[in-house]
Write an enzyme that holds these catalytic residues in place. Structure first.
Site, PDB file in Angstrom:
ATOM      1  N   GLU A   8       7.337-121.715  96.050  1.00 13.57           N
ATOM      2  CA  GLU A   8       8.106-122.472  97.041  1.00 13.57           C
ATOM      3  C   GLU A   8       9.290-123.205  96.411  1.00 13.57           C
ATOM      4  O   GLU A   8      10.396-123.190  96.945  1.00 13.57           O
ATOM      5  CB  GLU A   8       7.230-123.508  97.752  1.00 13.57           C
ATOM      6  CG  GLU A   8       6.042-122.938  98.463  1.00 13.57           C
ATOM      7  CD  GLU A   8       4.770-122.976  97.617  1.00 13.57           C
ATOM      8  OE1 GLU A   8       4.789-122.490  96.464  1.00 13.57           O
ATOM      9  OE2 GLU A   8       3.758-123.472  98.119  1.00 13.57           O
ATOM     10  N   CYS A  59       1.298-127.124  98.292  1.00 15.24           N
ATOM     11  CA  CYS A  59       0.672-128.279  97.658  1.00 15.24           C
ATOM     12  C   CYS A  59       1.538-129.521  97.915  1.00 15.24           C
ATOM     13  O   CYS A  59       2.626-129.410  98.482  1.00 15.24           O
ATOM     14  CB  CYS A  59       0.534-128.021  96.158  1.00 15.24           C
ATOM     15  SG  CYS A  59       2.116-128.035  95.267  1.00 15.24           S
ATOM     16  N   CYS A  96       5.183-129.094  96.585  1.00 11.83           N
ATOM     17  CA  CYS A  96       6.010-128.160  97.350  1.00 11.83           C
ATOM     18  C   CYS A  96       6.298-128.670  98.764  1.00 11.83           C
ATOM     19  O   CYS A  96       7.416-128.536  99.259  1.00 11.83           O
ATOM     20  CB  CYS A  96       5.347-126.793  97.376  1.00 11.83           C
ATOM     21  SG  CYS A  96       5.253-126.053  95.724  1.00 11.83           S
ATOM     22  N   HIS A 109       6.438-123.194  90.970  1.00  8.61           N
ATOM     23  CA  HIS A 109       5.721-122.653  92.129  1.00  8.61           C
ATOM     24  C   HIS A 109       6.694-121.805  92.943  1.00  8.61           C
ATOM     25  O   HIS A 109       7.909-122.059  92.960  1.00  8.61           O
ATOM     26  CB  HIS A 109       5.205-123.789  93.011  1.00  8.61           C
ATOM     27  CG  HIS A 109       4.057-124.541  92.436  1.00  8.61           C
ATOM     28  ND1 HIS A 109       3.164-125.230  93.224  1.00  8.61           N
ATOM     29  CD2 HIS A 109       3.650-124.725  91.149  1.00  8.61           C
ATOM     30  CE1 HIS A 109       2.263-125.809  92.460  1.00  8.61           C
ATOM     31  NE2 HIS A 109       2.536-125.515  91.189  1.00  8.61           N
TER      32      HIS A 109
END
Length: 153
Positions: A57, A85, A88, A55
């Site tokens: 992040e 999410c 993260c 991801h």
């Protein structure tokens, strides 16, 4: 309220989000800001790497930690186009990030106040200041266009 530096970092995150589409990834971008300087910037690379943890992040936090030479990112603002999410948000809490600034809320997986609230849960060992809704319309439009294209294709 986002600072002027965080607004500039959001522009960078939006540019990163657009780059994710070039390799079939969901258009989410992130930037990490420390002392007014962007120390890392990334976009989703799950499809590119075939890695469920890639991801924007996570990648940006990893780069920021390498840049500053510490996993403790207490002076950092994580600026991201979509609400983080649970994975993260958890990484941000674990990394002691000082602030999260995000654009669009995520009603399906948002862990910074929409579905869950990991960032301000007093049971955890760190709490993060969260600023929501910064340039949310742009992030939402990018995501809507991306998923409409996937459904049509």
């Amino acid at each position: 309220m986002a600072s002027p530096d965080e607004l500039e970092a959001m522009e960078v995150a939006l540019v990163e989000a657009r780059a994710a589409v070039t390799h079939g990834d969901v258009p989410i971008g992130a930037a990490v800001l420390i002392d007014g300087r962007i120390v890392s910037r990334r976009h989703n690379e799950r499809e590119l790497r075939q890695d469920p943890t890639a991801h924007a992040e996570i990648l940006a936090l990893q780069d920021a930690a390498r840049e500053v030479g510490s996993w403790r990112l207490t002076a950092a603002s994580l600026v991201v186009t979509l609400e983080p999410c649970p994975m993260c948000a958890g990484a941000a809490v674990t990394g002691r990030v000082g602030r999260i600034v995000y654009g669009a809320a995520d009603p399906k997986a948002g862990a910074c106040g929409t579905l869950y609230n990991l960032c301000t849960d007093p049971r955890l060992n760190h709490e993060i200041v969260v600023v929501a809704g910064i340039r949310a319309d742009e992030g939402t439009a990018m995501l809507s266009t991306f998923f409409a294209g996937r459904r049509a294709g």
